[in-house]
Design an enzyme around this catalytic site. Structure first.
Site, mmCIF file in Angstrom:
data_model
loop_
_atom_site.group_PDB
_atom_site.id
_atom_site.type_symbol
_atom_site.label_atom_id
_atom_site.label_comp_id
_atom_site.label_asym_id
_atom_site.label_seq_id
_atom_site.Cartn_x
_atom_site.Cartn_y
_atom_site.Cartn_z
ATOM 1 N N LYS A 92 45.097 11.105 -71.035
ATOM 2 C CA LYS A 92 45.325 12.048 -72.771
ATOM 3 C C LYS A 92 43.278 11.887 -72.778
ATOM 4 C CE LYS A 92 42.932 9.248 -75.032
ATOM 5 N NZ LYS A 92 42.505 9.666 -77.564
ATOM 6 N N THR A 93 42.608 11.565 -71.964
ATOM 7 C CA THR A 93 40.885 12.145 -72.084
ATOM 8 C C THR A 93 40.654 12.802 -70.508
ATOM 9 O OG1 THR A 93 40.284 9.761 -72.465
ATOM 10 C CG2 THR A 93 38.661 11.741 -71.332
ATOM 11 N N ASP A 146 40.295 15.178 -80.147
ATOM 12 C CA ASP A 146 41.413 14.426 -79.878
ATOM 13 C C ASP A 146 41.950 13.664 -80.781
ATOM 14 O OD1 ASP A 146 41.202 12.389 -77.653
ATOM 15 O OD2 ASP A 146 39.359 11.828 -77.091
ATOM 16 N N GLU A 147 42.266 12.126 -80.433
ATOM 17 C CA GLU A 147 43.179 11.241 -81.578
ATOM 18 C C GLU A 147 43.457 11.886 -82.522
ATOM 19 O OE1 GLU A 147 42.873 8.239 -80.387
ATOM 20 O OE2 GLU A 147 40.850 7.382 -79.812
ATOM 21 N N GLN A 198 49.293 4.983 -81.819
ATOM 22 C CA GLN A 198 47.874 3.788 -82.016
ATOM 23 C C GLN A 198 46.540 4.924 -83.587
ATOM 24 O OE1 GLN A 198 45.310 4.060 -77.993
ATOM 25 N NE2 GLN A 198 47.556 5.208 -77.418
ATOM 26 N N ARG A 237 45.684 -2.537 -74.394
ATOM 27 C CA ARG A 237 44.356 -2.775 -73.636
ATOM 28 C C ARG A 237 44.287 -3.182 -72.146
ATOM 29 N NH1 ARG A 237 42.883 1.393 -74.956
ATOM 30 N NH2 ARG A 237 45.235 1.630 -75.785
#
Length: 791
Positions: free
Chosen positions: A32-33, A216-217, A247, A599
């Site tokens: 995503k980044t 973002d997020e 998330q 993670r």
DNA sequence: TTGGTCCATCTTTTT
DNA sequence: GATGGACCAA
């Protein structure tokens, strides 16, 4: 470098999407980044958008920094001018630019949670309200909630008893903020919306300025933040949101993952792109994690897949107690580090910060270094906040909260009575307290206020003199010089130096703060303070070279580690007991675990302890219900009893009490305590259980008491050798309708026998029935499917 | 006014 | 087992 290299088709689609609204649902580890940064580069290079026409919003400064750095490496100087920042910092910047339209002045300060609480206590005191019945935290909660719904005090219409109490508190609280020329975190967002909504001219300016907005997020936005995005993007309509409902872990802060769905409703023509290929984890880790998250509803179903290896099974370890849990984790890490693993490959995650302690002890005992994220906030430390308070006073003379914080720190004979005199005199004169102090400094006993200050007059006068001196200095001198002057004038080193290690470390923290002030010598006090207020601890997480990282599950979002230990998988901790009676909260706990699990790149460990110390009292818990949702085949038990020599002799009764080995067993063991936070269970446990260790009574804390205590606990796992496992039977909250052994019949599955019955998190009764015709056990929600009791 | 001692209360997570 | 508040002696 080619902007589109190494992208999969979905990623490419997102990066190259044209104008308009784009919603990218990005599973964990799906790049995503990468998509966000490439998108920015693409806009600039291929769509001829000027860098200053792009706004990228993140939630942490760290994420903002990283994004900016990545874009800069791709584009070099072309990236200059890009607006990248957190919601809060972007808003603060806009508010300062447009302060003329707002009911406060440009040197406003930002109050953090700690300040808010102090202010709230003051408010309650002013209103003569009892802190016990009206908890400051609860009041602030209501207020935050109201602000997240864009409701200011005068629009706050109480609908129940509680809210009728809150209203005057909210009014006064907000008024005090204004008097102090201060904003809380929610205000930054709220006032930005107000500004943009009420002010066409301002709105036009920003909305036309930002040709493209990226977020973002997105799942962590609250209503106000979503509103800001809509307002800022309304002119060009270019809003690129990246997020993942699964998330979303900031509900308690007002975040609403349903914004993702709202986005689709608000913009039916938006492009929706799913990123499902995972580049981080093994398939096994993904499968385990999806077992947990698939229990949630209200989400876009995703199927994560990876081309990585299948990988090793999840390792489950159940320790006897929290110390054993820590021991297990640290031993595992140490063993692997001896075999060449790097310390930074490992992360230890937990639900609450309090759990970190045991791990710290174990690391210390093993002589290993570690990195800890958050826990004791650097900026939250008393000595750091004290110094910042002094700076605030100088920057914003209206700030009386910070004045009252430090007016007598270090003690300078200005006690409660003197402060009261000062406050009253200022109020009567219609002046700020600082103005009164300055007048005293100037005119001494000729000042009209002198007499009213009583015995405290000389002390107050002295302090006024100091204030005056600093304020003069602030205008002419650089920040570091001002900083040093303050420290010297108040004798802060002396104040902290009490001969203890703690005092020394406090002084070191002040030095650290000074170092940061030095870095702001060019930008000055005002920017320094704003930065301090908006920087979080994750942002300051320093790379501690090659040591394992300890952090909360919340803090783990966005990070990845080769090997992840998720600890404290116990009912009451994960899921946290506070979430027991709210299905939405429970769903969030599940997401939290999901975030933690995903993670892991290679190896995931799930660890729990049967007994742990909470509030310094031993308490017992059942395995987390979430464990039951992970397919048994994905789990490998790593038992203590066989391999753990430490405890082989200590628990004589252990062997007689079989560990729940199978899923169904685990599932049952939960049933009794599920219903609610089984108050009774928690209260009973310590009473029923004989004290675990007889704690020698410490009459008073010596100066090195803390250290002694630490050493004692570290060297004394033996203390527990006398302990016996107490029966963990928790009282049944409510009886189930169906009982094990009952013969039942089901319309479709035929006759069967009830194996277990319990309640799920919504309070529904769930039974496990063995149906002979099917030759299998089936879980049945009794309210749903009709089960006839035959016998 | 200060600094000590005792007591209760608690803790989710953080921009 | 930490913190903040209440209370008290100097």
């Amino acid at each position: 470098m080619d902007i589109l290299s190494n992208l999969n088709p979905q990623q490419k689609q997102a990066v190259t999407a044209g104008d308009g609204r784009v919603l990218v649902l990005a599973g964990p580890g799906s790049g995503k980044t990468r998509v966000l940064t490439r998108r920015v580069a693409y806009l600039i290079e291929h769509m001829q958008v000027p860098s200053y026409g792009i706004l990228a919003m993140t939630f942490t400064n760290k994420a903002a920094r990283e994004m900016k750095a990545r874009v800069e490496t791709m584009l070099g100087p072309n990236a200059r001018g890009l607006w990248v920042g957190t919601f809060h910092s972007v808003c603060a910047r806009i508010l300062r630019q447009q302060v003329a339209h707002l009911p406060f002045s440009s040197n406003f300060v930002i109050y953090d949670a700690d300040d808010q609480k102090r202010l709230m206590k003051q408010v309650l005191k002013d209103l003569a309200m009892d802190e016990k019945t009206n908890r400051p935290a609860s009041m602030l909660n209501y207020i935050s909630h109201a602000k997240n719904n864009l409701v200011l005090p005068d629009e706050f219409t109480p609908t129940n008893y509680r809210e009728r109490i809150v209203k005057p508190v909210y009014e006064r609280y907000q008024n005090m903020l204004q008097v102090n020329n201060a904003l809380d975190f929610d205000d930054l967002l709220l006032w930005t919306v107000r500004l943009l909504a009420d002010n066409a001219e301002v709105r036009e300016r920003y909305a036309h300025g930002f040709q493209h907005i990226l977020v973002d997020e997105f799942q962590d936005t609250n209503m106000v933040q979503y509103e800001i995005l809509k307002l800022l993007s309304y002119a060009n309509g270019n809003l690129f949101a990246v997020g993942d409902e699964d998330q979303s872990i900031y509900r308690w802060r007002g975040a609403d993952y349903r914004n993702v769905m709202r986005f689709e409703e608000d913009f039916p023509n938006c492009q929706k792109i799913l990123l499902e290929q995972n580049y981080r984890s093994t398939q096994l880790v993904l499968d385990a994690a999806q077992g947990v998250i698939n229990q949630n509803s209200n989400r876009t179903p995703k199927h994560l897949f990876t081309q990585n290896a299948r990988g090793a099974q999840v390792i489950l370890h159940e320790a006897d107690d929290d110390q054993g849990e820590a021991q297990y984790v640290v031993d595992s890490i140490r063993r692997q580090m001896r075999n060449g693993a790097k310390g930074s490959d490992f992360a230890i995650m937990y639900r609450t910060n309090a759990q970190s302690r045991r791990f710290e002890e174990a690391f210390l005992h093993a002589g290993m270094s570690y990195t800890i994220v958050g826990a004791q906030r650097f900026y939250g430390r008393r000595e750091v906040k004290d110094i910042i308070a002094y700076l605030y006073l100088i920057h914003n003379p209206a700030d009386e909260l910070n004045l009252s914080r430090v007016i007598n720190v270090p003690p300078r004979k200005i006690g409660g009575k003197s402060q009261e005199n000062l406050a009253i005199a200022a109020r009567d004169a219609g002046l700020r307290q600082q103005a009164v102090l300055l007048d005293l400094a100037q005119h001494k006993d000729k000042s009209p206020y002198w007499a009213r200050m009583g015995r405290g007059a000389p002390a107050l006068t002295n302090f006024g003199r100091l204030l005056n001196k600093w304020q003069t200095k602030a205008a002419t001198e650089e920040l570091p010089a001002l900083f040093d002057t303050i420290l010297e004038d108040i004798g802060y080193h002396m104040h902290l130096d009490d001969g203890t290690e703690e005092g020394e470390s406090r002084w070191e923290n002040v030095q650290e703060l000074r170092k940061q002030a030095y870095e702001y010598r060019e930008r000055g006090l005002s920017e320094f303070l704003e930065n301090l207020a908006l920087v979080s601890d994750q942002d300051t997480m320093q790379d501690n070279g090659d040591s394992p990282t300890m952090l909360t599950l919340h803090a783990s979002k966005g990070l990845e580690f080769s090997q992840v230990f998720i600890t404290g998988l116990d009912e009451g901790l994960l899921p946290h007991s506070r979430s027991f009676d709210d299905p939405e909260e429970m769903a969030e706990e599940r997401r939290l675990l999901y975030v933690g699990m995903t993670r892991a790149r290679k190896q995931l460990y799930l660890v729990r302890a049967e007994q742990r110390f909470t509030y310094g009292q031993p308490s017992y818990s059942q395995p987390s219900r979430f464990l039951a949702y992970i397919d048994e085949d994905l789990i490998q038990q790593d038992g203590t009893k066989k391999s753990g020599l430490r405890f082989s002799s200590s628990f004589t009764s252990a062997s007689s009490w079989e560990k729940p080995a199978s899923k169904s067993k685990r599932w049952t063991s939960n049933t009794t305590s599920w219903r609610r936070k089984s108050k009774s269970a928690n209260e009973d446990a310590p009473r029923k259980a004989p004290p675990m260790r007889s704690e020698p009574i410490r009459k008073k804390k010596e100066t090195d008491g803390a250290w002694n205590l630490k050493r004692r606990t570290l060297n004394k796992p033996a203390a527990k050798q006398t302990s016996k496992r107490a029966p963990t039977a928790a009282p049944r909250a409510v009886d189930t309708q169906y009982k094990a052994g009952m013969k039942v019949s089901h319309a479709k599955f035929g006759p069967g026998e009830v194996r277990e019955s319990g309640f799920d998190e919504t309070g529904e009764e769930v039974v496990k029935v063995y149906f002979s015709e099917q030759d299998r056990e089936i879980k049945i929600l009794t309210s749903f499917a009709k089960l006839d009791i035959i016998e």
